[in-house]
Every structure is written in C-alpha cells, then in structure tokens.
Design a protein around this motif. Structure first.
Motif, PDB file in Angstrom:
ATOM      1  N   UNK A   1       0.679  -1.276  -0.082  1.00 10.52           N
ATOM      2  CA  UNK A   1       0.125   0.066   0.088  1.00 10.52           C
ATOM      3  C   UNK A   1       0.702   1.235   0.018  1.00 10.52           C
ATOM      4  N   UNK A   2       1.964   1.260   0.603  1.00  9.02           N
ATOM      5  CA  UNK A   2       2.764   2.472   0.659  1.00  9.02           C
ATOM      6  C   UNK A   2       3.313   2.638  -0.588  1.00  9.02           C
ATOM      7  N   UNK A   3       3.903   1.616  -1.123  1.00 10.68           N
ATOM      8  CA  UNK A   3       4.428   1.595  -2.611  1.00 10.68           C
ATOM      9  C   UNK A   3       3.342   2.167  -3.663  1.00 10.68           C
ATOM     10  N   UNK A   4       2.019   1.780  -3.284  1.00  6.03           N
ATOM     11  CA  UNK A   4       1.121   2.149  -4.258  1.00  6.03           C
ATOM     12  C   UNK A   4       0.705   3.642  -4.171  1.00  6.03           C
ATOM     13  N   UNK A   5       0.932   3.996  -2.750  1.00  7.40           N
ATOM     14  CA  UNK A   5       0.604   5.484  -2.442  1.00  7.40           C
ATOM     15  C   UNK A   5       1.656   6.347  -3.155  1.00  7.40           C
TER      16      UNK A   5
END
Length: 169
Positions: free
Chosen positions: A138-142
């Motif tokens: 999720x951090x990478x996607x954000x």
C-alpha cells in the motif's frame, strides 16, 4: 508439460515488435484479471446499495477517493510472473510491484522498525506476517500514485494464501 509451454509460446505481434507469452502464464493472468473484475463489480454494486441507503436515511455522503485497480498475478516459483508483469507493464502502462522485492528492499533499510521485524522473522525461520507485506504494498502504491498518478497495479508474489486475502481486504 512446462517445457512444452516454454518451447511453444503464444506470439503476439505488433507494428514494431513480437512479444512472446507463455500460454499458461497468459491463462493465469486472464483468469485472475477476470476474477478481480468480478469482485470489483460486486463491491461497487454493494457500495451503491449502501450509498442509496444512506441517502434515503438522510446521512451525509462521504468523500470518494480514486480507487486502485489491482491485478494479482499468481503462479509458482519460476512460472514467469515477473517476466509477464514486466511485459504487461511496458505495453499497458500498469505499475508492477513485487512483494518479494519490496520485502528485500525494506530489509536493507537501516533503522527501520519493519526491517528489524522482517529480519527477526526470517532469522527465526518464520513467515513474515501478511500485514507487513500489505503495508509495504500500500505504501508503494501510494508513492507511485503521488509521483506518477498511476492507480493501476500488477502485484506478483502476493497473496500466497487465503489468510493473505483476508488481510488485504
């Protein structure tokens, strides 16, 4: 049969190049994409029902955000998930995230709480909790969304079990 699939790839030709896809990997991608699309359709219809219930009850509608479109690319080790994701990313513009690559990158960060936790789990011969993998994804996607605006993702190496799916939701 695996050697036969590798020796007889399906060729997709374009104006400038020829791209070869392993039929089995293509099948995995197509079926996971179809399943995900069905899941999204079911979710959106249930959200619409919830919103119509809120409107009829007089509740304030909530602000909507741009949802991520995610396709999980599944397959065993060496099946070609990364290769197919790289090709699809290049030709379709979807961002490719590898759960394993994210975990390895996090392990190398000095002073990171997650790095310490990941390293201790691996040193003890335990599986890294799915919540950590989901957090990294999720951090990478954000991060990708904020840098490029891209909200379409191919994720390989996750989920590996039904429990992982539960944590993702």
């Amino acid at each position: 049969w695996n050697q036969r699939a590798v020796q007889n790839p399906v060729a997709i030709t374009g104006a400038h190049s020829m791209v070869k896809f392993c039929p089995f990997s293509l099948f995995l991608f197509a079926t996971s994409a179809a399943a995900y699309t069905t899941m999204l359709s079911n979710r959106s219809s249930s959200k619409e029902e919830q919103e119509s219930e809120k409107e009829s009850s007089g509740a304030e509608p909530t602000a909507t955000t741009t949802p991520f479109r995610v396709v999980f690319v599944l397959g065993g080790p060496g099946a070609g998930k990364g290769t197919q994701c790289a090709l699809l990313s290049e030709h379709l513009g979807w961002a490719h995230l590898s759960a394993g690559d994210l975990l390895r990158a996090e392990r190398k960060k000095t002073g990171s709480e997650l790095a310490d936790l990941i390293n201790s789990k691996i040193a003890a011969g335990q599986i890294v909790p799915a919540s950590i993998t989901v957090r990294l994804l999720r951090e990478a996607m954000e991060s990708i969304k904020s840098e490029t605006g891209n909200t379409k993702f191919l994720i390989d190496g996750f989920p590996r079990s039904e429990g992982n799916v539960t944590v993702w939701d």
